[in-house]
Design a protein around this motif. Structure first.
Motif, PDB file in Angstrom:
ATOM      1  N   LEU A 147      43.287  43.390  46.535  1.00 33.44           N
ATOM      2  CA  LEU A 147      43.139  42.955  45.322  1.00 33.44           C
ATOM      3  C   LEU A 147      41.867  42.005  45.106  1.00 33.44           C
ATOM      4  CD1 LEU A 147      46.967  41.682  44.856  1.00 33.44           C
ATOM      5  CD2 LEU A 147      45.689  43.609  43.498  1.00 33.44           C
ATOM      6  N   MET A 148      41.445  41.151  46.062  1.00 37.56           N
ATOM      7  CA  MET A 148      40.205  40.284  46.142  1.00 37.56           C
ATOM      8  C   MET A 148      38.994  41.195  45.921  1.00 37.56           C
ATOM      9  SD  MET A 148      40.974  37.580  49.138  1.00 37.56           S
ATOM     10  CE  MET A 148      39.559  36.771  48.837  1.00 37.56           C
ATOM     11  N   ARG A 149      39.070  42.465  46.656  1.00 35.95           N
ATOM     12  CA  ARG A 149      37.941  43.261  46.459  1.00 35.95           C
ATOM     13  C   ARG A 149      37.823  43.893  45.165  1.00 35.95           C
ATOM     14  NH1 ARG A 149      36.835  46.927  51.840  1.00 35.95           N
ATOM     15  NH2 ARG A 149      36.738  45.177  53.111  1.00 35.95           N
ATOM     16  N   LEU A 150      38.951  44.207  44.307  1.00 39.32           N
ATOM     17  CA  LEU A 150      39.084  44.959  43.199  1.00 39.32           C
ATOM     18  C   LEU A 150      38.584  43.722  42.054  1.00 39.32           C
ATOM     19  CD1 LEU A 150      42.230  46.954  43.228  1.00 39.32           C
ATOM     20  CD2 LEU A 150      39.776  47.643  43.161  1.00 39.32           C
ATOM     21  N   GLU A 151      38.987  42.266  42.286  1.00 37.05           N
ATOM     22  CA  GLU A 151      38.235  41.352  41.489  1.00 37.05           C
ATOM     23  C   GLU A 151      36.976  41.418  41.729  1.00 37.05           C
ATOM     24  OE1 GLU A 151      37.455  37.154  40.285  1.00 37.05           O
ATOM     25  OE2 GLU A 151      37.618  37.981  42.512  1.00 37.05           O
TER      26      GLU A 151
ATOM     27  N   GLU B   9      34.927  43.511  42.209  1.00 42.25           N
ATOM     28  CA  GLU B   9      34.292  44.776  41.594  1.00 42.25           C
ATOM     29  C   GLU B   9      34.208  44.294  39.991  1.00 42.25           C
ATOM     30  OE1 GLU B   9      35.991  48.443  42.428  1.00 42.25           O
ATOM     31  OE2 GLU B   9      35.854  48.199  44.643  1.00 42.25           O
ATOM     32  N   GLY B  10      35.299  43.762  39.624  1.00 37.55           N
ATOM     33  CA  GLY B  10      35.344  43.359  38.080  1.00 37.55           C
ATOM     34  C   GLY B  10      36.597  44.229  37.606  1.00 37.55           C
ATOM     35  N   MET B  11      37.106  44.793  38.433  1.00 39.63           N
ATOM     36  CA  MET B  11      38.550  45.597  37.827  1.00 39.63           C
ATOM     37  C   MET B  11      39.706  44.889  37.494  1.00 39.63           C
ATOM     38  SD  MET B  11      38.364  49.363  39.335  1.00 39.63           S
ATOM     39  CE  MET B  11      39.224  50.040  38.170  1.00 39.63           C
ATOM     40  N   LEU B  12      39.579  43.682  38.218  1.00 39.87           N
ATOM     41  CA  LEU B  12      40.860  42.701  37.935  1.00 39.87           C
ATOM     42  C   LEU B  12      40.216  41.343  37.563  1.00 39.87           C
ATOM     43  CD1 LEU B  12      43.214  43.473  41.134  1.00 39.87           C
ATOM     44  CD2 LEU B  12      43.444  44.465  38.776  1.00 39.87           C
ATOM     45  N   GLU B  13      40.992  40.582  36.989  1.00 40.65           N
ATOM     46  CA  GLU B  13      40.507  39.073  36.877  1.00 40.65           C
ATOM     47  C   GLU B  13      41.492  38.163  37.280  1.00 40.65           C
ATOM     48  OE1 GLU B  13      39.723  38.144  32.826  1.00 40.65           O
ATOM     49  OE2 GLU B  13      41.734  39.120  31.854  1.00 40.65           O
ATOM     50  N   ALA B  14      41.012  37.088  38.098  1.00 37.31           N
ATOM     51  CA  ALA B  14      42.055  36.208  38.298  1.00 37.31           C
ATOM     52  C   ALA B  14      42.629  35.520  37.298  1.00 37.31           C
ATOM     53  CB  ALA B  14      41.396  35.041  39.291  1.00 37.31           C
ATOM     54  N   MET B  15      44.263  35.014  37.360  1.00 41.35           N
ATOM     55  CA  MET B  15      44.615  34.338  36.212  1.00 41.35           C
ATOM     56  C   MET B  15      44.616  32.977  36.708  1.00 41.35           C
ATOM     57  SD  MET B  15      47.946  36.932  35.727  1.00 41.35           S
ATOM     58  CE  MET B  15      48.569  36.221  34.312  1.00 41.35           C
ATOM     59  N   ALA B  16      44.529  32.109  35.562  1.00 41.98           N
ATOM     60  CA  ALA B  16      44.580  30.720  35.557  1.00 41.98           C
ATOM     61  C   ALA B  16      45.744  30.245  36.547  1.00 41.98           C
ATOM     62  CB  ALA B  16      44.792  30.032  34.340  1.00 41.98           C
TER      63      ALA B  16
ATOM     64  N   GLY C 129      45.707  30.224  39.826  1.00 45.03           N
ATOM     65  CA  GLY C 129      46.470  31.058  40.953  1.00 45.03           C
ATOM     66  C   GLY C 129      47.602  31.662  40.903  1.00 45.03           C
ATOM     67  N   ARG C 130      47.761  32.211  39.716  1.00 44.75           N
ATOM     68  CA  ARG C 130      49.089  32.986  39.345  1.00 44.75           C
ATOM     69  C   ARG C 130      48.835  34.534  39.576  1.00 44.75           C
ATOM     70  NH1 ARG C 130      50.944  33.288  34.672  1.00 44.75           N
ATOM     71  NH2 ARG C 130      49.210  32.535  33.429  1.00 44.75           N
ATOM     72  N   GLY C 131      47.953  35.011  40.525  1.00 43.73           N
ATOM     73  CA  GLY C 131      47.590  36.228  40.705  1.00 43.73           C
ATOM     74  C   GLY C 131      46.465  36.963  39.839  1.00 43.73           C
TER      75      GLY C 131
END
Length: 254
Positions: free
Chosen positions: A60-64, A66-73, A75-77
């Protein structure tokens, strides 16, 4: 000897598992199984894939990154990102421009023979993966790791710490990572042909660097990224866009 090798083998196995999970999650996102804007429930992913939380968190960290995911405020994933077509195109172009500059600097400044040999070994390994029978997810996973390694070595060849920092920043933009493939399923003939073409460009770039042809090396790396831009444009213009992996993440226009 055995005791010295064991930690390395464990680390390699762990890395392979993270890459495998990363590819599985990326495919789920591109296939629309995880919808644009959807929050990623870590526990649900654990249950779905039958894998422990540690490699899933790393993936999940790697995909974040890469820009495919974004971290939610708070620290909610993470949640799946939505991009404009212009965002994706500009990010790929910017990565190609910087990698082109890195290749030109490498050619003009000269590269240590050991580093050139390391890059050549990496490309030889990619050839073996692409030429092997039974192309599929496992081979694609190996290609992703080797492709990332080659691009890292290419960046190292520039001899510029500043360039390395800036490219790491750019690779966080949507689909801009060298491993952020927006292609058909890994086992498809289309995906394999695309990777074969990319590998031929890798060979040409390395040859240009070895021969100290800076302008040629730069142009090749720019073209390397522009193929991805053309594929994106054609996919978005096609009446079959809805069936293109990742199309639901990208809105047309700016």
């Amino acid at each position: 000897m055995t005791q010295a090798i064991a930690p390395a083998l464990i680390a390699e196995e762990s890395h392979s598992q993270v890459v495998k999970v990363q590819l599985q999650l990326r495919e789920m996102i591109l296939a629309g199984e995880l919808a644009a804007g959807e929050r990623i429930a870590e526990l649900a992913i654990v249950e779905r894939l039958g894998i422990s939380r540690t490699p899933i968190r790393a993936a999940l960290m790697r995909l974040e990154q890469e820009g495919m995911l974004e971290a939610m405020a708070g620290g909610r994933g993470y949640r799946v990102r939505v991009f404009s077509e212009a965002d994706v195109s500009d990010a790929i172009e910017l990565r190609g421009t910087l990698e082109g500059l890195a290749a030109r600097l490498a050619a003009e400044r000269g590269v240590d023979a050991q580093l050139l040999a390391r890059a050549a070994r990496c490309l030889d390994a990619i050839d073996r993966v692409l030429d092997a029978a039974g192309w599929g997810d496992e081979a694609f996973s190996r290609y992703v790791a080797l492709n990332s390694e080659f691009h890292d070595v290419l960046l190292e060849m520039s001899g510029s710490a500043f360039m390395q920092r800036e490219l790491e920043r750019v690779k966080r933009l949507p689909f801009a990572s060298p491993s952020g493939f927006v292609v058909a399923r890994a086992e498809s003939p289309r995906a394999h042909r695309s990777l074969m073409l990319a590998q031929e460009q890798h060979r040409q770039v390395l040859e240009a660097i070895e021969q100290r042809e800076g302008a040629r090396a730069e142009a090749l790396m720019k073209e390397h990224s522009r193929i991805a831009r053309r594929n994106l444009r054609e996919a978005m213009e096609s009446p079959e866009t809805a069936g293109v992996p990742g199309a639901q993440l990208i809105r047309a226009g700016r």
